[in-house]
Write a protein that holds these residues in place. Sequence first.
Motif, PDB file in Angstrom:
ATOM      1  N   VAL A 148      37.429  88.607 -88.796  1.00  0.00           N
ATOM      2  CA  VAL A 148      36.703  87.798 -87.813  1.00  0.00           C
ATOM      3  C   VAL A 148      35.696  86.850 -88.449  1.00  0.00           C
ATOM      4  CG1 VAL A 148      36.984  89.331 -85.851  1.00  0.00           C
ATOM      5  CG2 VAL A 148      35.116  89.726 -87.421  1.00  0.00           C
ATOM      6  N   GLU A 149      35.390  87.031 -89.712  1.00  0.00           N
ATOM      7  CA  GLU A 149      34.432  86.128 -90.358  1.00  0.00           C
ATOM      8  C   GLU A 149      35.023  84.753 -90.618  1.00  0.00           C
ATOM      9  OE1 GLU A 149      32.440  87.687 -93.757  1.00  0.00           O
ATOM     10  OE2 GLU A 149      31.050  88.765 -92.465  1.00  0.00           O
ATOM     11  N   LYS A 150      36.348  84.681 -90.775  1.00  0.00           N
ATOM     12  CA  LYS A 150      36.989  83.416 -91.098  1.00  0.00           C
ATOM     13  C   LYS A 150      37.721  82.800 -89.907  1.00  0.00           C
ATOM     14  CE  LYS A 150      37.576  84.740 -95.875  1.00  0.00           C
ATOM     15  NZ  LYS A 150      38.506  85.155 -96.907  1.00  0.00           N
ATOM     16  N   MET A 151      37.693  83.473 -88.759  1.00  0.00           N
ATOM     17  CA  MET A 151      38.436  82.990 -87.590  1.00  0.00           C
ATOM     18  C   MET A 151      37.487  82.721 -86.433  1.00  0.00           C
ATOM     19  SD  MET A 151      41.586  85.706 -87.669  1.00  0.00           S
ATOM     20  CE  MET A 151      42.687  84.885 -86.550  1.00  0.00           C
ATOM     21  N   ARG A 152      37.838  81.722 -85.643  1.00  0.00           N
ATOM     22  CA  ARG A 152      37.104  81.454 -84.412  1.00  0.00           C
ATOM     23  C   ARG A 152      37.608  82.413 -83.345  1.00  0.00           C
ATOM     24  NH1 ARG A 152      34.632  76.578 -83.573  1.00  0.00           N
ATOM     25  NH2 ARG A 152      34.554  75.227 -85.382  1.00  0.00           N
ATOM     26  N   ILE A 153      36.844  82.557 -82.267  1.00  0.00           N
ATOM     27  CA  ILE A 153      37.226  83.494 -81.209  1.00  0.00           C
ATOM     28  C   ILE A 153      38.550  83.087 -80.562  1.00  0.00           C
ATOM     29  CG2 ILE A 153      35.825  82.339 -79.450  1.00  0.00           C
ATOM     30  CD1 ILE A 153      36.615  86.120 -79.717  1.00  0.00           C
ATOM     31  N   THR A 154      38.820  81.805 -80.474  1.00  0.00           N
ATOM     32  CA  THR A 154      40.096  81.371 -79.879  1.00  0.00           C
ATOM     33  C   THR A 154      41.274  81.820 -80.737  1.00  0.00           C
ATOM     34  OG1 THR A 154      39.817  79.217 -80.946  1.00  0.00           O
ATOM     35  CG2 THR A 154      39.147  79.392 -78.642  1.00  0.00           C
ATOM     36  N   GLU A 155      41.104  81.792 -82.051  1.00  0.00           N
ATOM     37  CA  GLU A 155      42.167  82.247 -82.954  1.00  0.00           C
ATOM     38  C   GLU A 155      42.357  83.760 -82.864  1.00  0.00           C
ATOM     39  OE1 GLU A 155      41.673  78.954 -86.505  1.00  0.00           O
ATOM     40  OE2 GLU A 155      40.276  80.639 -86.417  1.00  0.00           O
ATOM     41  N   VAL A 156      41.250  84.499 -82.759  1.00  0.00           N
ATOM     42  CA  VAL A 156      41.332  85.955 -82.623  1.00  0.00           C
ATOM     43  C   VAL A 156      42.057  86.311 -81.324  1.00  0.00           C
ATOM     44  CG1 VAL A 156      39.983  88.074 -82.348  1.00  0.00           C
ATOM     45  CG2 VAL A 156      39.253  86.350 -83.998  1.00  0.00           C
ATOM     46  N   MET A 157      41.687  85.659 -80.236  1.00  0.00           N
ATOM     47  CA  MET A 157      42.339  85.917 -78.947  1.00  0.00           C
ATOM     48  C   MET A 157      43.822  85.570 -79.011  1.00  0.00           C
ATOM     49  SD  MET A 157      39.448  84.543 -76.284  1.00  0.00           S
ATOM     50  CE  MET A 157      40.695  84.046 -75.154  1.00  0.00           C
ATOM     51  N   GLU A 158      44.157  84.501 -79.687  1.00  0.00           N
ATOM     52  CA  GLU A 158      45.551  84.086 -79.818  1.00  0.00           C
ATOM     53  C   GLU A 158      46.379  85.143 -80.545  1.00  0.00           C
ATOM     54  OE1 GLU A 158      47.698  80.600 -82.297  1.00  0.00           O
ATOM     55  OE2 GLU A 158      46.028  79.951 -81.021  1.00  0.00           O
ATOM     56  N   VAL A 159      45.833  85.712 -81.610  1.00  0.00           N
ATOM     57  CA  VAL A 159      46.534  86.740 -82.381  1.00  0.00           C
ATOM     58  C   VAL A 159      46.756  87.995 -81.528  1.00  0.00           C
ATOM     59  CG1 VAL A 159      46.280  88.336 -84.332  1.00  0.00           C
ATOM     60  CG2 VAL A 159      45.768  85.927 -84.621  1.00  0.00           C
ATOM     61  N   VAL A 160      45.720  88.421 -80.827  1.00  0.00           N
ATOM     62  CA  VAL A 160      45.815  89.629 -79.999  1.00  0.00           C
ATOM     63  C   VAL A 160      46.743  89.389 -78.805  1.00  0.00           C
ATOM     64  CG1 VAL A 160      44.497  91.199 -78.521  1.00  0.00           C
ATOM     65  CG2 VAL A 160      43.571  90.498 -80.727  1.00  0.00           C
ATOM     66  N   ASP A 161      46.607  88.247 -78.158  1.00  0.00           N
ATOM     67  CA  ASP A 161      47.448  87.945 -76.990  1.00  0.00           C
ATOM     68  C   ASP A 161      48.914  87.757 -77.347  1.00  0.00           C
ATOM     69  OD1 ASP A 161      45.430  88.176 -75.175  1.00  0.00           O
ATOM     70  OD2 ASP A 161      45.096  86.013 -74.939  1.00  0.00           O
ATOM     71  N   ARG A 162      49.189  87.283 -78.544  1.00  0.00           N
ATOM     72  CA  ARG A 162      50.581  87.085 -78.958  1.00  0.00           C
ATOM     73  C   ARG A 162      51.342  88.417 -78.918  1.00  0.00           C
ATOM     74  NH1 ARG A 162      50.235  85.188 -84.260  1.00  0.00           N
ATOM     75  NH2 ARG A 162      49.545  83.228 -83.371  1.00  0.00           N
ATOM     76  N   HIS A 163      50.746  89.458 -79.488  1.00  0.00           N
ATOM     77  CA  HIS A 163      51.417  90.761 -79.480  1.00  0.00           C
ATOM     78  C   HIS A 163      51.401  91.379 -78.077  1.00  0.00           C
ATOM     79  CE1 HIS A 163      53.251  94.213 -81.293  1.00  0.00           C
ATOM     80  NE2 HIS A 163      52.371  94.998 -80.685  1.00  0.00           N
ATOM     81  N   SER A 164      50.333  91.167 -77.324  1.00  0.00           N
ATOM     82  CA  SER A 164      50.259  91.694 -75.960  1.00  0.00           C
ATOM     83  C   SER A 164      51.337  91.077 -75.072  1.00  0.00           C
ATOM     84  CB  SER A 164      48.882  91.420 -75.354  1.00  0.00           C
ATOM     85  OG  SER A 164      47.903  92.168 -76.022  1.00  0.00           O
ATOM     86  N   ARG A 165      51.601  89.782 -75.254  1.00  0.00           N
ATOM     87  CA  ARG A 165      52.656  89.133 -74.464  1.00  0.00           C
ATOM     88  C   ARG A 165      54.027  89.692 -74.827  1.00  0.00           C
ATOM     89  NH1 ARG A 165      49.444  84.562 -75.365  1.00  0.00           N
ATOM     90  NH2 ARG A 165      50.763  83.889 -77.089  1.00  0.00           N
ATOM     91  N   GLN A 166      54.246  90.010 -76.114  1.00  0.00           N
ATOM     92  CA  GLN A 166      55.509  90.619 -76.523  1.00  0.00           C
ATOM     93  C   GLN A 166      55.684  91.983 -75.858  1.00  0.00           C
ATOM     94  OE1 GLN A 166      55.322  90.812 -80.775  1.00  0.00           O
ATOM     95  NE2 GLN A 166      55.860  88.653 -81.064  1.00  0.00           N
ATOM     96  N   LEU A 167      54.615  92.759 -75.799  1.00  0.00           N
ATOM     97  CA  LEU A 167      54.684  94.066 -75.141  1.00  0.00           C
ATOM     98  C   LEU A 167      54.906  93.919 -73.638  1.00  0.00           C
ATOM     99  CD1 LEU A 167      51.860  96.016 -77.002  1.00  0.00           C
ATOM    100  CD2 LEU A 167      54.325  96.219 -77.304  1.00  0.00           C
ATOM    101  N   ALA A 168      54.304  92.907 -73.034  1.00  0.00           N
ATOM    102  CA  ALA A 168      54.493  92.663 -71.609  1.00  0.00           C
ATOM    103  C   ALA A 168      55.943  92.290 -71.312  1.00  0.00           C
ATOM    104  CB  ALA A 168      53.552  91.558 -71.127  1.00  0.00           C
ATOM    105  N   ARG A 169      56.534  91.449 -72.167  1.00  0.00           N
ATOM    106  CA  ARG A 169      57.940  91.077 -71.990  1.00  0.00           C
ATOM    107  C   ARG A 169      58.849  92.291 -72.121  1.00  0.00           C
ATOM    108  NH1 ARG A 169      57.699  87.136 -76.009  1.00  0.00           N
ATOM    109  NH2 ARG A 169      56.274  85.617 -75.188  1.00  0.00           N
ATOM    110  N   LYS A 170      58.581  93.123 -73.128  1.00  0.00           N
ATOM    111  CA  LYS A 170      59.363  94.335 -73.338  1.00  0.00           C
ATOM    112  C   LYS A 170      59.287  95.247 -72.119  1.00  0.00           C
ATOM    113  CE  LYS A 170      59.373  95.431 -78.002  1.00  0.00           C
ATOM    114  NZ  LYS A 170      58.888  96.158 -79.156  1.00  0.00           N
TER     115      LYS A 170
END
Length: 98
Positions: free
Chosen positions: A70-92
């Motif tokens: 989190v020191e090198k990433m903005r909050i939008t990038e952190v949310m994008e990383v977490v949401d990417r996997h969450s969307r995959q789980l939602a699709r599954k």
Amino acid sequence: MITRFLTDVSVKFNPFSPRSKSARLFLSLIPPTARSDGMKIESKMLPRTSKEPATLDVKFKDGKEMKIDVEKMRITEVMEVVDRHSRQLARKEELLGN
């Protein structure tokens, strides 16, 4: 941010450090009912003089663990990383009809 697939969140940060802003904002985006819904949240605040880097560890319902810098990433990038996997789980979940 999609939080229903998160099971564990562990955050360690220095609240006075400007590099810890993403960690603080991530904690603020977790809904107030998350603990009662079964999410385990651990937060550790480091002392003002600490030189230790801020960390964010997230664990999902499917067992995947992410260690996010989190020191090198903005909050939008952190949310994008977490949401990417969450969307995959939602699709599954949607395809399996659960």
